[in-house]
Design an enzyme around this catalytic site. Structure first.
Site, PDB file in Angstrom:
ATOM      1  CG  ASP A   1      -4.860   1.000  10.020  1.00  0.00           C
ATOM      2  OD1 ASP A   1      -3.813   0.855   9.351  1.00  0.00           O
ATOM      3  OD2 ASP A   1      -4.899   0.859  11.254  1.00  0.00           O
TER       4      ASP A   1
ATOM      5  CG  ASP B   1      -0.250  -0.359   2.516  1.00  0.00           C
ATOM      6  OD1 ASP B   1       0.998  -0.504   2.519  1.00  0.00           O
ATOM      7  OD2 ASP B   1      -0.942  -0.505   3.534  1.00  0.00           O
TER       8      ASP B   1
ATOM      9  CG  ASP C   1       6.533   6.638   6.487  1.00  0.00           C
ATOM     10  OD1 ASP C   1       7.275   7.536   6.074  1.00  0.00           O
ATOM     11  OD2 ASP C   1       5.891   6.740   7.548  1.00  0.00           O
TER      12      ASP C   1
ATOM     13  NE  ARG D   1      -7.100  -2.138   8.160  1.00  0.00           N
ATOM     14  CZ  ARG D   1      -5.788  -2.016   8.321  1.00  0.00           C
ATOM     15  NH1 ARG D   1      -5.046  -1.591   7.336  1.00  0.00           N
ATOM     16  NH2 ARG D   1      -5.217  -2.313   9.469  1.00  0.00           N
TER      17      ARG D   1
HETATM   18  P1  IMP Z   1       7.606   1.820   6.559  1.00  0.00           P
HETATM   19  O1  IMP Z   1       8.212   0.596   7.157  1.00  0.00           O
HETATM   20  O2  IMP Z   1       7.959   3.058   7.350  1.00  0.00           O
HETATM   21  O3  IMP Z   1       7.884   1.994   5.101  1.00  0.00           O
HETATM   22  O4  IMP Z   1       6.049   1.716   6.786  1.00  0.00           O
HETATM   23  C1  IMP Z   1       5.289   0.896   6.032  1.00  0.00           C
HETATM   24  C2  IMP Z   1       3.989   0.534   6.690  1.00  0.00           C
HETATM   25  O5  IMP Z   1       3.567   1.488   7.685  1.00  0.00           O
HETATM   26  C3  IMP Z   1       2.908   0.545   5.644  1.00  0.00           C
HETATM   27  O6  IMP Z   1       2.823  -0.711   5.008  1.00  0.00           O
HETATM   28  C4  IMP Z   1       1.680   0.927   6.428  1.00  0.00           C
HETATM   29  O7  IMP Z   1       1.098  -0.222   6.986  1.00  0.00           O
HETATM   30  C5  IMP Z   1       2.206   1.812   7.530  1.00  0.00           C
HETATM   31  N1  IMP Z   1       2.096   3.246   7.169  1.00  0.00           N
HETATM   32  C6  IMP Z   1       3.106   4.066   6.793  1.00  0.00           C
HETATM   33  N2  IMP Z   1       2.664   5.312   6.543  1.00  0.00           N
HETATM   34  C7  IMP Z   1       1.328   5.268   6.741  1.00  0.00           C
HETATM   35  C8  IMP Z   1       0.281   6.262   6.629  1.00  0.00           C
HETATM   36  O8  IMP Z   1       0.470   7.432   6.277  1.00  0.00           O
HETATM   37  N3  IMP Z   1      -0.988   5.834   6.925  1.00  0.00           N
HETATM   38  C9  IMP Z   1      -1.264   4.563   7.307  1.00  0.00           C
HETATM   39  N4  IMP Z   1      -0.324   3.613   7.423  1.00  0.00           N
HETATM   40  C10 IMP Z   1       0.962   3.958   7.154  1.00  0.00           C
HETATM   41 MG    MG Z   2       1.351  -2.102   5.070  1.00  0.00          MG
END
Ligand code: IMP
Ligand code: MG
Length: 182
Positions: A156, A97, A100, A162
């Protein structure tokens, strides 16, 4: 925290996903493609994207969780549900999805690479530009978005929102209800 503005409309999402699906169809023609969605957030992208891939794809699902329920990623990933089958020798496309920090995908990529797939690529609907703490090679990106916390289309906030068909930003002084009635 409240919902404020729609960042990516339902129509924009559908158009982009159709285009990505067409590209994936060309790129994987004649190959044994396995789509791997990361639950829960990617269930919506998986459902829509897969319907735009005109190939006999196989699907599997993983569930991962960063420790804790914060809106920031800790970088420590726990596998709650692993793949049902082996992926050795198969062309695997991870469907996500949002990226980040990139820590979740970096962990997943390493975890899946040791299982020796024929290829391993990533498709993500949303990429938070500039925030990646680790360089993630993402082959298919839907939209680059600013660093705001977003909800909808699988994403979410404390388990809710969602089911929104669009992606919206959460803000302190936003509207109390989703801006579009379901
Ligand atoms: P990362 O490990 O920081 O890249 O985060 C990835 C996961 O964090 C995603 O797969 C989402 O489940 C959650 N996430 C990151 N940013 C958001 C956001 O803005 N809204 C909701 N979920 C987020
Ligand atoms: Mg995710």
């Amino acid at each position: 925290m409240r919902i404020s503005k729609v960042l990516v409309s339902a129509e924009q999402i559908q158009d982009r996903i159709a285009a990505l699906g067409a590209r994936i169809t060309e790129d994987y023609r004649g190959k044994d493609l396995l789509l791997v969605a990361v639950l829960k957030g990617a269930f919506m992208v998986m459902a829509d994207l897969s319907r735009h891939i005109a190939l006999p794809v196989d699907m599997d699902f993983m569930a991962v969780s960063s420790y804790g329920e914060s809106t920031r990623t800790s970088g420590v990933v726990r596998i709650l549900k692993d793949l049902d089958r082996e992926i050795s020798g198969r062309h695997v496309l991870i469907v996500e999805d949002i990226i980040d920090s990139g820590l979740t995908l970096q962990y997943l990529r390493r975890n899946l690479e040791v299982r020796r797939p024929a290829s391993l690529e990533i498709a993500a609907l949303l990429l938070k530009a500039g925030l990646q703490m680790t360089p993630v090679q993402v082959r298919y990106v839907g939209f680059e978005i600013p660093a705001d916390f977003v909800i909808g289309y699988g994403l979410d906030y404390h388990g809710k929102y969602r089911n929104l068909p669009y992606v919206a930003v959460m803000e302190e002084n936003g509207a109390a209800e989703p801006p579009v009635q379901l």
